[in-house]
Scaffold this active site. Sequence first.
Site, short mmCIF file in Angstrom:
data_model
loop_
_atom_site.label_atom_id
_atom_site.label_comp_id
_atom_site.label_asym_id
_atom_site.label_seq_id
_atom_site.Cartn_x
_atom_site.Cartn_y
_atom_site.Cartn_z
N GLY A 124 4.86 6.15 -11.82
CA GLY A 124 3.92 7.16 -11.33
C GLY A 124 2.72 6.46 -10.72
O GLY A 124 2.35 5.36 -11.13
N LYS A 169 12.52 -6.50 -17.01
CA LYS A 169 11.45 -6.28 -17.99
C LYS A 169 11.72 -7.06 -19.28
O LYS A 169 10.79 -7.60 -19.90
CB LYS A 169 11.30 -4.79 -18.27
CG LYS A 169 10.85 -4.04 -17.01
CD LYS A 169 11.05 -2.55 -17.12
CE LYS A 169 10.72 -1.86 -15.81
NZ LYS A 169 11.12 -0.45 -15.80
N GLY A 176 13.80 13.07 -7.70
CA GLY A 176 12.98 11.91 -7.32
C GLY A 176 12.86 10.86 -8.41
O GLY A 176 12.07 9.93 -8.30
N VAL A 221 5.94 -3.97 -16.99
CA VAL A 221 6.88 -3.53 -18.02
C VAL A 221 6.43 -2.16 -18.51
O VAL A 221 5.40 -2.04 -19.17
CB VAL A 221 6.93 -4.51 -19.22
CG1 VAL A 221 7.94 -4.04 -20.26
CG2 VAL A 221 7.25 -5.92 -18.75
N LYS A 252 7.81 -6.84 -10.39
CA LYS A 252 8.52 -7.53 -11.48
C LYS A 252 9.28 -8.76 -11.02
O LYS A 252 9.48 -9.69 -11.79
CB LYS A 252 9.55 -6.57 -12.11
CG LYS A 252 8.97 -5.31 -12.68
CD LYS A 252 10.05 -4.32 -13.03
CE LYS A 252 10.47 -3.46 -11.87
NZ LYS A 252 9.68 -2.30 -11.58
N GLY A 264 5.26 0.52 -16.89
CA GLY A 264 4.20 1.27 -16.20
C GLY A 264 2.96 1.44 -17.05
O GLY A 264 2.24 0.49 -17.34
N PHE A 274 0.84 -1.20 0.00
CA PHE A 274 0.00 0.00 0.00
C PHE A 274 0.88 1.25 0.00
O PHE A 274 0.75 2.14 0.82
CB PHE A 274 -0.95 -0.04 1.20
CG PHE A 274 -2.17 0.82 1.01
CD1 PHE A 274 -2.98 0.66 -0.11
CD2 PHE A 274 -2.53 1.77 1.95
CE1 PHE A 274 -4.11 1.45 -0.29
CE2 PHE A 274 -3.66 2.56 1.79
CZ PHE A 274 -4.46 2.40 0.66
N ASP A 278 16.98 -3.39 -13.49
CA ASP A 278 15.54 -3.14 -13.62
C ASP A 278 15.08 -3.39 -15.07
O ASP A 278 14.08 -4.08 -15.31
CB ASP A 278 15.23 -1.70 -13.19
CG ASP A 278 13.78 -1.33 -13.42
OD1 ASP A 278 12.92 -1.84 -12.69
OD2 ASP A 278 13.50 -0.56 -14.37
N GLU A 317 16.45 6.38 -7.11
CA GLU A 317 16.45 6.01 -5.69
C GLU A 317 17.75 6.49 -5.04
O GLU A 317 18.74 6.76 -5.73
CB GLU A 317 16.41 4.48 -5.56
CG GLU A 317 15.23 3.81 -6.22
CD GLU A 317 13.96 3.94 -5.42
OE1 GLU A 317 14.05 4.11 -4.19
OE2 GLU A 317 12.88 3.89 -6.01
N1 LIG Z 1 6.16 3.25 -8.58
C1 LIG Z 1 5.89 2.96 -9.83
O1 LIG Z 1 5.52 3.82 -10.61
C2 LIG Z 1 5.99 1.55 -10.32
C3 LIG Z 1 5.89 1.28 -11.70
C4 LIG Z 1 5.93 -0.04 -12.13
C5 LIG Z 1 6.09 -1.06 -11.22
N2 LIG Z 1 6.23 -0.75 -9.89
C6 LIG Z 1 6.38 -1.85 -8.93
O2 LIG Z 1 5.27 -1.79 -8.04
C7 LIG Z 1 5.65 -2.20 -6.74
C8 LIG Z 1 5.29 -1.12 -5.74
O3 LIG Z 1 5.95 0.08 -6.05
P1 LIG Z 1 5.71 1.39 -5.18
O4 LIG Z 1 6.35 2.49 -5.90
O5 LIG Z 1 4.29 1.49 -4.82
O6 LIG Z 1 6.57 1.03 -3.89
P2 LIG Z 1 6.44 1.68 -2.43
O7 LIG Z 1 5.88 3.04 -2.52
O8 LIG Z 1 7.75 1.48 -1.77
O9 LIG Z 1 5.35 0.75 -1.72
C9 LIG Z 1 5.57 -0.55 -1.35
C10 LIG Z 1 4.47 -0.98 -0.43
O10 LIG Z 1 4.65 -2.33 -0.09
C11 LIG Z 1 4.60 -2.46 1.34
N3 LIG Z 1 5.41 -3.59 1.75
C12 LIG Z 1 6.71 -3.67 2.05
N4 LIG Z 1 7.06 -4.93 2.34
C13 LIG Z 1 5.92 -5.66 2.21
C14 LIG Z 1 5.60 -7.03 2.40
N5 LIG Z 1 6.54 -7.89 2.74
N6 LIG Z 1 4.34 -7.42 2.17
C15 LIG Z 1 3.37 -6.56 1.80
N7 LIG Z 1 3.60 -5.25 1.64
C16 LIG Z 1 4.86 -4.82 1.82
C17 LIG Z 1 5.10 -1.15 1.87
O11 LIG Z 1 4.68 -1.01 3.20
P3 LIG Z 1 4.88 0.35 4.03
O12 LIG Z 1 3.89 1.32 3.44
O13 LIG Z 1 4.53 -0.04 5.41
O14 LIG Z 1 6.29 0.74 3.84
C18 LIG Z 1 4.42 -0.20 0.89
O15 LIG Z 1 3.10 0.00 1.28
C19 LIG Z 1 7.14 -2.50 -6.81
O16 LIG Z 1 7.31 -3.88 -7.00
C20 LIG Z 1 7.60 -1.74 -8.03
O17 LIG Z 1 8.72 -2.32 -8.66
C21 LIG Z 1 6.17 0.51 -9.42
#
Ligand SMILES: NC(=O)c1ccc[n+]([C@@H]2O[C@H](COP(=O)([O-])OP(=O)(O)OC[C@H]3O[C@@H](n4cnc5c(N)ncnc54)[C@H](OP(=O)(O)O)[C@@H]3O)[C@@H](O)[C@H]2O)c1
Lengths: 160, 333
Positions: B313, B221, B203, B149, B122, B151, B8, B217, B206
């Site tokens: 995003g 994909k 931003g 892959v 992924k 977004g 979340f 990364d 990382e």
């Molecule tokens: N951001 C993007 O635009 C994007 C695009 C494509 C794919 N992705 C993929 O989507 C996923 C999430 O990305 P995000 O940007 O949303 O990451 P994020 O903001 O870091 O959120 C990760 C979430 O997962 C929770 N979490 C951590 N460990 C966990 C566990 N063991 N079990 C269940 N929940 C857990 C975290 O909890 P807390 O809130 O308590 O920390 C947080 O709510 C990643 O795998 C990423 O590679 C992201």
Amino acid sequence: MINAEIHVLDIPGTLIRSLEPISSCGGNIVGVVHNRDRVIDGRIGVNITFSVGPDELEKIKATWEANDVVVARVDSIVETHSIDYLIIGGMPSSAVEKMIADSKVPVHSLYVRSSSGAGSKVHTVMVSIKAKSQDDLRSLDDYIGKACKKAGAACIRGLD
Amino acid sequence: MKVFLSGFGTVGQGVFEILLLKEKYLKDNYDASISVVGVVDSSSFNIDKKSLCGFCVLATKTNSGKCGPNARDGKPVTEIMDMTDYDVLIETSPTDIENGGEGLANIRHALASGKDVVTVNKGPLALEYPALAKLAEENGCILKYEGSVGGAMPIISLCHTALAGQRIKSIRGILNGTCNYILSRMDTGLPFSQALREAQQLGYAEADPTYDIEGIDAASKVAILANSIFDRAVTIRDVSVTGITAITPEAVAMAAERGMVIRLIGEVSDDRLEVAPRLVPKGHALAISGTLNTAQVLTDLAGPITVSGRGAGKHETASAILSDLISIMESRK
Ligand SMILES: NC(=O)c1ccc[n+]([C@@H]2O[C@H](COP(=O)([O-])OP(=O)(O)OC[C@H]3O[C@@H](n4cnc5c(N)ncnc54)[C@H](OP(=O)(O)O)[C@@H]3O)[C@@H](O)[C@H]2O)c1
């Protein structure tokens, strides 16, 4: 592939007739460019690109000459495939040239340019290679990739 | 349709927001509703067997950092999933590229329990795609992963649906917006370290940018595309990977002199599986600047088809999840 420059009489029908010997020999015409604006001695220049077997080319030339077509130039065009590389670190341009020679892959043309960063230990070399076939390029690519790895150089390949 | 949200953070919250935003749209166009019946983050969870209140869960997360009143106390997500009845698991927990992490266990558990899965995580796909696809098939489940892959860039459905009937010869693409931003800034003369620092400040990168700049990364994909589009049973370990750290301003300038730019390109075909910096002619579809993702699909009938979109995003990635959910809803009608 053949590129020929011929001069034909500026009379309706001669242009089409000048192409007939090529098609009747089973040749494949890829392009025809003629210049009606420049008439010299009552003739216009026609540039034809076509593919045909070597024996047929002599027959075509003989037919043209027998039909009052002036053959100004006949060149063969070699079809080539090209690829570019940027090689960073480790290898001066002389080493890059040697590496390509060592590959034993036939190269049609080679362009090598080294960075002007005199005194710098990191050489950057731009290489452009033309080869007669994709297979040759592939073999070369394989060789260059391995040789750069061995020399600790980064190799950035072009999009093939 | 009832969904369970694992993770979340940015994307997970984006999904909940979009489901609220699109509630009427779903009702009007599909005569359907999508209810979230479970949410879990790293330390807490929240369950309502009928439907969680989206505004309440989002507000709780913003105010307390937790998605609900229940502490996980070391409970695995799979145990929490079993506390409620759901149709689809939405997996948005962090990507673990070493062993798949909890996300992999969650996806396996959902599929083994006969649930459909939508994932943007992924790691599980890059490591275990063939096994997960088999598990889904054996249990009559649907496994969707459009957002994993690129977004919001719809590459998977483009290849499977719009390009149906064509032989796809290769896919080449800019699959990591962070690297593309850094390389675009290097086009203007910045050295690598400065361009990276700028990307971090904005931003885009990382604090630990290793996975992006080392090409890992993008490689994950490439592995997903190879499995999904080319039917190749591979993992990320089969991908030849070179990152962008060796690229110097001098190399960028020499490429520019020859009318080219350097871009990190992922490439998949029947005989190539690679992520590497490549020389791309200026004006080519893959010579784009900025953070967008772009892919060029080479087909036997239509030639090259290019697709582009935001690779990351909150709502962008959630949009891919929504389209997967709608596709599942349609298939299950
Ligand atoms: N951001 C993007 O635009 C994007 C695009 C494509 C794919 N992705 C993929 O989507 C996923 C999430 O990305 P995000 O940007 O949303 O990451 P994020 O903001 O870091 O959120 C990760 C979430 O997962 C929770 N979490 C951590 N460990 C966990 C566990 N063991 N079990 C269940 N929940 C857990 C975290 O909890 P807390 O809130 O308590 O920390 C947080 O709510 C990643 O795998 C990423 O590679 C992201």
